[in-house]
Design a protein around this motif. Structure first.
Motif, PDB file in Angstrom:
ATOM      1  N   CYS A   1      -6.958   0.867   7.631  1.00 38.01           N
ATOM      2  CA  CYS A   1      -5.900   1.571   6.888  1.00 38.01           C
ATOM      3  C   CYS A   1      -5.889   1.285   5.383  1.00 38.01           C
ATOM      4  CB  CYS A   1      -4.534   1.290   7.497  1.00 38.01           C
ATOM      5  SG  CYS A   1      -4.334   2.061   9.118  1.00 38.01           S
ATOM      6  N   PRO A   2      -5.944   0.009   4.961  1.00 41.15           N
ATOM      7  CA  PRO A   2      -5.859  -0.220   3.512  1.00 41.15           C
ATOM      8  C   PRO A   2      -6.957   0.510   2.739  1.00 41.15           C
ATOM      9  CG  PRO A   2      -5.628  -2.288   4.718  1.00 41.15           C
ATOM     10  CD  PRO A   2      -6.021  -1.244   5.723  1.00 41.15           C
ATOM     11  N   GLY A   3      -8.148   0.582   3.304  1.00 44.31           N
ATOM     12  CA  GLY A   3      -9.247   1.224   2.588  1.00 44.31           C
ATOM     13  C   GLY A   3      -9.278   2.734   2.741  1.00 44.31           C
ATOM     14  N   VAL A   4      -8.888   3.210   3.920  1.00 43.09           N
ATOM     15  CA  VAL A   4      -9.073   4.635   4.233  1.00 43.09           C
ATOM     16  C   VAL A   4      -7.818   5.458   3.921  1.00 43.09           C
ATOM     17  CG1 VAL A   4      -9.451   6.239   6.176  1.00 43.09           C
ATOM     18  CG2 VAL A   4     -10.890   4.203   5.938  1.00 43.09           C
ATOM     19  N   HIS A   5      -6.639   4.840   4.055  1.00 43.80           N
ATOM     20  CA  HIS A   5      -5.384   5.602   3.931  1.00 43.80           C
ATOM     21  C   HIS A   5      -4.479   5.035   2.833  1.00 43.80           C
ATOM     22  CE1 HIS A   5      -6.377   7.448   7.763  1.00 43.80           C
ATOM     23  NE2 HIS A   5      -6.237   6.323   8.434  1.00 43.80           N
ATOM     24  N   PRO A   6      -4.824   5.225   1.564  1.00 46.88           N
ATOM     25  CA  PRO A   6      -3.997   4.627   0.497  1.00 46.88           C
ATOM     26  C   PRO A   6      -2.546   5.112   0.509  1.00 46.88           C
ATOM     27  CG  PRO A   6      -5.690   6.120  -0.393  1.00 46.88           C
ATOM     28  CD  PRO A   6      -6.002   5.920   1.042  1.00 46.88           C
ATOM     29  N   GLU A   7      -2.318   6.379   0.850  1.00 49.97           N
ATOM     30  CA  GLU A   7      -0.935   6.888   0.864  1.00 49.97           C
ATOM     31  C   GLU A   7      -0.177   6.356   2.070  1.00 49.97           C
ATOM     32  OE1 GLU A   7       0.304   8.584  -1.567  1.00 49.97           O
ATOM     33  OE2 GLU A   7      -1.635   8.676  -2.593  1.00 49.97           O
ATOM     34  N   LEU A   8      -0.862   6.312   3.195  1.00 46.62           N
ATOM     35  CA  LEU A   8      -0.201   5.873   4.426  1.00 46.62           C
ATOM     36  C   LEU A   8       0.275   4.427   4.316  1.00 46.62           C
ATOM     37  CD1 LEU A   8       0.633   6.396   7.358  1.00 46.62           C
ATOM     38  CD2 LEU A   8      -1.694   5.812   8.067  1.00 46.62           C
ATOM     39  N   VAL A   9      -0.523   3.563   3.718  1.00 48.26           N
ATOM     40  CA  VAL A   9      -0.088   2.161   3.639  1.00 48.26           C
ATOM     41  C   VAL A   9       1.055   1.988   2.638  1.00 48.26           C
ATOM     42  CG1 VAL A   9      -2.305   1.230   4.410  1.00 48.26           C
ATOM     43  CG2 VAL A   9      -1.848   1.417   1.963  1.00 48.26           C
ATOM     44  N   ARG A  10       1.239   2.962   1.767  1.00 46.58           N
ATOM     45  CA  ARG A  10       2.424   2.906   0.899  1.00 46.58           C
ATOM     46  C   ARG A  10       3.674   3.271   1.694  1.00 46.58           C
ATOM     47  NH1 ARG A  10      -0.733   3.780  -3.679  1.00 46.58           N
ATOM     48  NH2 ARG A  10      -1.145   5.978  -3.352  1.00 46.58           N
ATOM     49  N   LEU A  11       3.499   4.194   2.639  1.00 48.35           N
ATOM     50  CA  LEU A  11       4.648   4.640   3.440  1.00 48.35           C
ATOM     51  C   LEU A  11       4.976   3.648   4.559  1.00 48.35           C
ATOM     52  CD1 LEU A  11       6.672   6.977   4.000  1.00 48.35           C
ATOM     53  CD2 LEU A  11       4.973   7.917   5.584  1.00 48.35           C
ATOM     54  N   VAL A  12       3.931   3.054   5.146  1.00 51.22           N
ATOM     55  CA  VAL A  12       4.115   2.135   6.284  1.00 51.22           C
ATOM     56  C   VAL A  12       3.576   0.770   5.850  1.00 51.22           C
ATOM     57  CG1 VAL A  12       3.701   1.786   8.753  1.00 51.22           C
ATOM     58  CG2 VAL A  12       3.700   4.117   7.821  1.00 51.22           C
ATOM     59  N   PRO A  13       4.433  -0.057   5.244  1.00 52.18           N
ATOM     60  CA  PRO A  13       3.933  -1.269   4.583  1.00 52.18           C
ATOM     61  C   PRO A  13       3.146  -2.213   5.493  1.00 52.18           C
ATOM     62  CG  PRO A  13       6.213  -0.830   3.960  1.00 52.18           C
ATOM     63  CD  PRO A  13       5.868   0.156   5.025  1.00 52.18           C
ATOM     64  N   VAL A  14       3.519  -2.319   6.781  1.00 49.03           N
ATOM     65  CA  VAL A  14       2.811  -3.286   7.624  1.00 49.03           C
ATOM     66  C   VAL A  14       1.340  -2.906   7.778  1.00 49.03           C
ATOM     67  CG1 VAL A  14       3.308  -2.225   9.880  1.00 49.03           C
ATOM     68  CG2 VAL A  14       3.007  -4.702   9.723  1.00 49.03           C
ATOM     69  N   TYR A  15       1.025  -1.632   7.640  1.00 49.37           N
ATOM     70  CA  TYR A  15      -0.365  -1.183   7.776  1.00 49.37           C
ATOM     71  C   TYR A  15      -1.278  -1.819   6.720  1.00 49.37           C
ATOM     72  CZ  TYR A  15       0.812   2.538  11.166  1.00 49.37           C
ATOM     73  OH  TYR A  15       1.202   3.249  12.269  1.00 49.37           O
ATOM     74  N   ARG A  16      -0.677  -2.273   5.637  1.00 49.70           N
ATOM     75  CA  ARG A  16      -1.452  -2.951   4.600  1.00 49.70           C
ATOM     76  C   ARG A  16      -2.129  -4.212   5.118  1.00 49.70           C
ATOM     77  NH1 ARG A  16      -0.538  -1.322  -0.558  1.00 49.70           N
ATOM     78  NH2 ARG A  16       1.516  -0.388  -0.577  1.00 49.70           N
ATOM     79  N   THR A  17      -1.525  -4.790   6.169  1.00 50.52           N
ATOM     80  CA  THR A  17      -2.065  -6.046   6.706  1.00 50.52           C
ATOM     81  C   THR A  17      -3.252  -5.788   7.623  1.00 50.52           C
ATOM     82  OG1 THR A  17      -0.725  -5.964   8.721  1.00 50.52           O
ATOM     83  CG2 THR A  17       0.292  -6.980   6.770  1.00 50.52           C
TER      84      THR A  17
ATOM     85  N   MET B   1       9.810   0.825  10.280  1.00 47.43           N
ATOM     86  CA  MET B   1       8.381   0.822   9.980  1.00 47.43           C
ATOM     87  C   MET B   1       8.083   1.433   8.616  1.00 47.43           C
ATOM     88  SD  MET B   1       6.850  -0.623  12.496  1.00 47.43           S
ATOM     89  CE  MET B   1       5.126  -0.144  12.349  1.00 47.43           C
ATOM     90  N   LEU B   2       8.980   2.296   8.141  1.00 46.68           N
ATOM     91  CA  LEU B   2       8.711   2.989   6.879  1.00 46.68           C
ATOM     92  C   LEU B   2       9.301   2.198   5.714  1.00 46.68           C
ATOM     93  CD1 LEU B   2       9.525   6.646   8.018  1.00 46.68           C
ATOM     94  CD2 LEU B   2       7.400   5.346   8.266  1.00 46.68           C
ATOM     95  N   ARG B   3       8.786   2.429   4.532  1.00 42.83           N
ATOM     96  CA  ARG B   3       9.287   1.695   3.367  1.00 42.83           C
ATOM     97  C   ARG B   3      10.761   2.060   3.128  1.00 42.83           C
ATOM     98  NH1 ARG B   3       6.243   5.812   0.172  1.00 42.83           N
ATOM     99  NH2 ARG B   3       7.873   7.290  -0.355  1.00 42.83           N
ATOM    100  N   PRO B   4      11.521   1.199   2.463  1.00 40.99           N
ATOM    101  CA  PRO B   4      12.941   1.497   2.245  1.00 40.99           C
ATOM    102  C   PRO B   4      13.108   2.867   1.592  1.00 40.99           C
ATOM    103  CG  PRO B   4      12.427  -0.738   1.520  1.00 40.99           C
ATOM    104  CD  PRO B   4      11.120  -0.090   1.881  1.00 40.99           C
ATOM    105  N   GLY B   5      14.040   3.628   2.110  1.00 36.42           N
ATOM    106  CA  GLY B   5      14.314   4.951   1.542  1.00 36.42           C
ATOM    107  C   GLY B   5      13.564   6.072   2.238  1.00 36.42           C
ATOM    108  N   ALA B   6      12.480   5.752   2.944  1.00 40.18           N
ATOM    109  CA  ALA B   6      11.704   6.798   3.625  1.00 40.18           C
ATOM    110  C   ALA B   6      12.253   6.997   5.034  1.00 40.18           C
ATOM    111  CB  ALA B   6      10.239   6.412   3.678  1.00 40.18           C
ATOM    112  N   VAL B   7      12.256   8.254   5.504  1.00 41.53           N
ATOM    113  CA  VAL B   7      12.782   8.530   6.845  1.00 41.53           C
ATOM    114  C   VAL B   7      11.763   9.194   7.760  1.00 41.53           C
ATOM    115  CG1 VAL B   7      15.179   8.680   6.054  1.00 41.53           C
ATOM    116  CG2 VAL B   7      13.781  10.768   6.144  1.00 41.53           C
ATOM    117  N   THR B   8      10.674   9.704   7.189  1.00 41.60           N
ATOM    118  CA  THR B   8       9.705  10.426   8.022  1.00 41.60           C
ATOM    119  C   THR B   8       8.331  10.358   7.365  1.00 41.60           C
ATOM    120  OG1 THR B   8       9.316  12.540   9.167  1.00 41.60           O
ATOM    121  CG2 THR B   8      10.029  12.685   6.876  1.00 41.60           C
ATOM    122  N   TRP B   9       7.322  10.832   8.108  1.00 42.65           N
ATOM    123  CA  TRP B   9       5.985  10.947   7.524  1.00 42.65           C
ATOM    124  C   TRP B   9       5.955  12.237   6.706  1.00 42.65           C
ATOM    125  CZ3 TRP B   9       0.827   9.437  10.219  1.00 42.65           C
ATOM    126  CH2 TRP B   9       0.872   8.091  10.620  1.00 42.65           C
TER     127      TRP B   9
END
Ligand code: FES
Ligand SMILES: [Fe+2]
Length: 375
Positions: A199-215, A235-243
């Motif tokens: 995820c960190p390498g392939v999905h830069p936007e996704l790991v911003r939305l789902v912080p744990v994916y950064r790990t 699971m989503l960053r504060p303020g986010a409600v959906t993908w």
């Protein structure tokens, strides 16, 4: 025999060898429950869809009484195919073989065998179409090609279906479908889905939305991290409600979601080998997988909203689908890269890290099925 100190993947040949592919089709795809669509894909009696699972052709159709039926696309006379197109409608509620016109009811009973006489000794009731088991789960339709399915539909859904109990799945309507052929083995797609190491390498936007994916992990507990105590389960960053591209939505939320369902922001239902479903507060997405060959897989991604939202002024399909479409295309590219390297004559197999635990479990499941026919 010494065992390796690390966990090995399945043999690389299992991802490209045609012989092995046939074994998996028989052991997995022709034994398990396969999603073929939604009940609304057959709006009227006589509507049919044809599909292929390995070398088997199946037809799913709706009979006059509203029930869905599935049978093999093969005539009981001398084995001609019955349906020559991928979808359409049987006229007058009859299925007529294009060869000698044996005629069947939509539910599969043989009604007429032209010119047969008593001397032929044929009893029509002994020659129904070859029926295929069919079951529905809250609007999703599944078939199972096993003559007597060893895996009950309930066991197949167990532990997964409950996760989305609060979502009104029966009332969903599709607003978009993206279908593509991936140049990869079907397992490559699942393995990519089952880890976030990429995820960190392939999905830069996704790991911003789902912080744990950064790990590289998919859950806080697996990553050894504490959740935000103010937002347990989120699971989503504060303020986010959906993908979505900005994490927000202007669509109404599904009624009846509990606080935990809404707070989580994304709820997955994983039903290998056939599909996974992701439920958000405003829409649901499914991804269906179908092997077309040892190195080719069909992916069907569908987006659904509540049927009452179809006319909502804020429904913008492009906006609704943009974020996940991007994630899917990033995954598709990763899968194809993986496949194109796996044929290397020196690469007999790979290695799985702790961060790939779910891939390991999946490979054990595949191995069990192929080698022992187990669940
Ligand atoms: S093969 Fe179907 S009627 Fe002869
Ligand atoms: Fe991914």
């Amino acid at each position: 025999m010494a065992t390796a100190p690390y966990r090995e993947t399945l043999p690389a040949s299992w991802f490209c060898d045609p012989e092995h592919y046939r074994r998996e089709v028989q052991a997995i795809w022709q034994r398990d429950w396969i999603c073929v669509g939604r009940a609304e894909d057959w709006p009227q009696s006589g509507d049919f869809q044809r599909l292929r699972i390995g070398d088997q052709q199946i037809v799913v159709t709706r009979a006059e009484d509203g029930a869905l039926h599935a049978w093999h696309n093969t005539c009981r006379h001398r084995g001609s195919v019955l349906c020559e197109s991928d979808s359409g409608r049987f006229e007058q509620g009859r299925v007529v073989c294009p060869y000698h016109a044996w005629t069947y009811a939509l539910s599969g009973e043989l009604l007429r065998a032209p010119r047969s006489t008593q001397r032929d000794g044929l009893r029509l009731e002994d020659f129904p179409l070859y029926r295929v088991a069919l079951a529905s789960w809250r609007g999703f339709v599944f078939v199972n090609l096993a003559e007597a399915p060893a895996i009950s539909f309930e066991a197949f859904l167990a532990g997964e279906a409950d996760r989305v109990a609060a979502w009104p799945l029966e009332d969903l309507r599709r607003v978009h479908r993206a279908r593509q052929r991936l140049a990869c083995n079907w397992k490559i797609f699942w393995e990519n889905y089952l880890e976030c190491y990429h995820c960190p390498g392939v999905h830069p936007e996704l790991v911003r939305l789902v912080p744990v994916y950064r790990t590289g992990f998919m859950e806080y507990a697996d990553a050894g991290l504490q959740e935000d105590p103010a937002r347990p389960g989120a699971m989503l960053r504060p303020g986010a409600v959906t993908w979505s591209t900005d994490g927000g939505t202007e669509l109404p939320w599904f009624a009846g979601l509990g606080t935990a369902d809404a707070e989580r922001g994304m709820t997955f239902v994983t039903l290998p080998p056939t599909m996974f479903l992701v439920a958000h507060v405003d829409y649901v997405r499914t991804v269906r997988v179908l092997p077309l060959g040892p190195e080719e897989t069909e992916l069907t991604v569908d987006w659904y909203v509540h049927r009452d939202v179809l006319d909502h002024p804020a429904l913008n399909v492009e906006q609704l689908t943009a974020f996940a479409s991007q994630v899917v295309s990033e995954d598709a590219r990763a899968c194809e890269l993986n496949q194109s390297g796996i044929r290397c004559g020196r690469h007999r197999g790979g290695v799985l890290l702790e961060v790939e635990d779910y891939v390991f479990d999946f490979e054990q499941w595949v191995r069990g099925r192929v080698e022992h026919g187990g669940r």
